[in-house]
Enzyme design. Structure first.
Site, PDB file in Angstrom:
ATOM      1  N   HIS A  79      37.828 120.461   7.427  1.00  0.00           N
ATOM      2  CA  HIS A  79      38.844 121.523   7.524  1.00  0.00           C
ATOM      3  C   HIS A  79      38.337 122.680   8.379  1.00  0.00           C
ATOM      4  CE1 HIS A  79      40.514 120.057   3.381  1.00  0.00           C
ATOM      5  NE2 HIS A  79      40.629 119.148   4.335  1.00  0.00           N
ATOM      6  N   HIS A 261      48.537 117.292   7.048  1.00  0.00           N
ATOM      7  CA  HIS A 261      47.139 117.455   6.648  1.00  0.00           C
ATOM      8  C   HIS A 261      46.283 116.317   7.197  1.00  0.00           C
ATOM      9  CE1 HIS A 261      43.738 118.934   4.358  1.00  0.00           C
ATOM     10  NE2 HIS A 261      43.463 117.652   4.136  1.00  0.00           N
ATOM     11  N   ASP A 265      42.943 116.607   9.484  1.00  0.00           N
ATOM     12  CA  ASP A 265      41.675 115.896   9.280  1.00  0.00           C
ATOM     13  C   ASP A 265      41.225 115.191  10.563  1.00  0.00           C
ATOM     14  OD1 ASP A 265      41.234 116.626   6.649  1.00  0.00           O
ATOM     15  OD2 ASP A 265      42.104 114.800   5.801  1.00  0.00           O
ATOM     16  N   HIS A 288      38.850 109.241   6.959  1.00  0.00           N
ATOM     17  CA  HIS A 288      37.614 109.782   7.524  1.00  0.00           C
ATOM     18  C   HIS A 288      36.733 108.707   8.154  1.00  0.00           C
ATOM     19  CE1 HIS A 288      38.409 113.803   6.221  1.00  0.00           C
ATOM     20  NE2 HIS A 288      38.569 113.424   4.960  1.00  0.00           N
ATOM     21  N   HIS A 369      -1.196 116.826  49.548  1.00  0.00           N
ATOM     22  CA  HIS A 369      -0.235 116.161  48.648  1.00  0.00           C
ATOM     23  C   HIS A 369       0.454 115.014  49.366  1.00  0.00           C
ATOM     24  CE1 HIS A 369       3.058 115.834  45.660  1.00  0.00           C
ATOM     25  NE2 HIS A 369       2.220 116.453  44.857  1.00  0.00           N
TER      26      HIS A 369
END
Length: 468
Positions: A79, A261, A265, A288, A369
């Site tokens: 939430h 709702h 989620d 979920h 190098h």
């Protein structure tokens, strides 16, 4: 929706009861810097361990979404995560002095109102928003849950639920734009069925539940004795069953509040993908577990997309007259022989610059190098990129010869191809955020032919010489 990343302007706290633990928990929201993301810190645990709000950290989805790391967990985050996403917040630190986010009224409303009440702060970096350009699908045969992501010009979401309940029926909810989340969905409360409540109590869950933070749906015949027993569990006076088949503890805000709702989620769970993305999400019978499995598929898709993103190699025509030649560059940059590592600028705009460095065997660094194996040091490749970026930032001020440029930071440096005498380095710098107060944050890529030689994120600053 703002294009730059957002955080909150000030720290703010709230307290509430954890749904399953029944313990009072204090949450403190703190502003966070760019690219911080959302991170939780358990202040009641030694050293206040931090858990990133990321799908890879999800450890349980049985009665909500729980994240964990190294044995420390925080549960029921969905939430709050939905509220953060709905507000457009990208960077936030959440300090929690307990193992669970409080349930409050069972929705995202109080979280949303709390975060927005302190004001949102635009930050000096654009949001990265990934476009989902091909369908992504997940199906859970056990739950008959199906989620699909389709290409879209914005984030939108459709949810359909079917509990095979005469009371609840089939419900549908649609979010056409994430900017409408707070107004249309944040207040939608969680729900459960009456026959689940006693079983949840027996399993030591919903200790912080009350008839004030959930819609209780009654889809089976219930005796007065059973209703009295439920009332006792919640220390409530007489409760009744309304005509629409819900307990008399609350009135529905929307006729399809349960579906809304469930959509809430999904927003919260998919925020754990860790990237802002554009897609049309269609979710049938989500939960979920399905949400999190789907989020993992989306994250993997995005990671592959970023990994395989085609790099645009600037075209270099040596016959074409450069925008700035070595004479201009030598006058503009504070660097001089033997440390001037840009020969010409072939392209420049407000947001990018392309320079050229012709690498010859006469470079002094080749003496050491490496003898008999000359290789241009990676640090000098980055220096060449930084000097090219210096031209970009000096191009924003009058009299650039009056300024010096300085490195502030190098990040995410990678070296992929050797640079040897005879190579021509094409140096491309792109702004990652607007130039502010003389500070320039750039993505630098050095090419040899069609190969990347080196790349890094660079931050440089120009300072007026007389201020030194």
């Amino acid at each position: 929706m703002p294009t730059n990343q957002l955080t909150i302007k000030h720290e703010i706290s709230l307290e509430g009861i954890g749904l399953h633990t029944g313990k009072t928990v204090k949450i403190t929201f703190l502003p966070a810097p760019v690219d911080f993301g959302v991170k939780f810190s358990r202040t009641d645990v030694e050293n206040s361990p931090v858990i990133e709000a990321d799908v890879d950290n999800v450890v349980d989805v049985s009665r909500g979404t729980t994240i964990g790391k190294n044995g420390t967990t925080i549960s029921t985050i969905e939430h709050l995560m939905a509220a953060i996403t709905g507000a457009g917040i990208d960077n936030l630190k959440v300090e929690v002095n307990g193992p669970e986010i409080p349930i409050l009224d069972g929705s995202s409303k109080i979280f949303s109102e709390t975060l927005i009440s302190v004001g949102l702060k635009s930050q000096e970096k654009e949001k990265l928003i990934i476009e989902i350009d091909s369908p992504i699908e997940f199906y859970d045969p056990e739950k008959d849950a199906r989620l699909i992501a389709l290409p879209s010009d914005r984030y939108k979401l459709t949810v359909m639920i079917d509990y095979q309940s005469n009371t609840l029926g089939n419900q549908y909810a649609h979010l056409n734009n994430i900017e409408h989340f707070q107004e249309e969905f944040a207040s939608s409360r969680t729900f459960c069925f009456l026959h689940e409540i006693e079983a949840l109590f027996k399993n030591n869950l919903i200790r912080g539940g009350s008839l004030d933070n959930a819609i209780v749906i009654v889809d089976k015949k219930v005796s007065e004795e059973e209703l009295d027993r439920i009332s006792g569990l919640f220390n409530q006076k007489k409760i009744e069953i309304k005509e629409e088949g819900i307990l008399s503890n609350v009135d529905l805000i929307h006729p399809n509040e349960p579906a809304r709702h469930k959509l809430l989620d999904v927003v919260g769970d998919l925020s754990l993908v860790g990237y802002n993305f554009k897609a049309e999400i269609i979710a049938s019978k989500p939960g979920h577990k399905a949400n999190i499995d789907f989020a993992k598929k989306i994250k993997n898709h995005i990671k592959e997309k970023l990994k395989n993103k085609k790099v645009t190699i600037p075209k270099y025509d040596p016959n074409k007259k450069p925008i700035y030649d070595i004479s201009y560059i030598e006058k503009s940059l504070p660097h001089k022989y033997p440390f001037l590592l840009v020969d010409k600028i072939i392209d420049i705009s407000e947001k990018h610059v392309v320079g050229i460095k012709n690498v010859t065997f006469n470079e002094e660094f080749f003496q050491g190098h490496f003898p008999n194996n000359p290789v241009m040091p990676g640090v000098l490749q980055l220096e060449a990129l930084a000097q090219t970026g210096g031209i970009l930032v000096l191009n924003t001020v009058e009299n650039p010869q009056d300024y010096d440029t300085y490195f502030l930071m190098i990040d995410k440096a990678k070296f992929k191809t050797k640079v040897v005498p005879g190579d021509t380095l094409i140096l491309k710098l792109e702004l990652l955020s607007p130039i502010r107060r003389g500070i320039c944050e750039m993505k630098g890529t050095a090419f040899v032919g069609n190969k990347i030689a080196s790349e890094a994120n660079l931050v440089a600053q120009i300072v007026r010489k007389e201020k030194l």
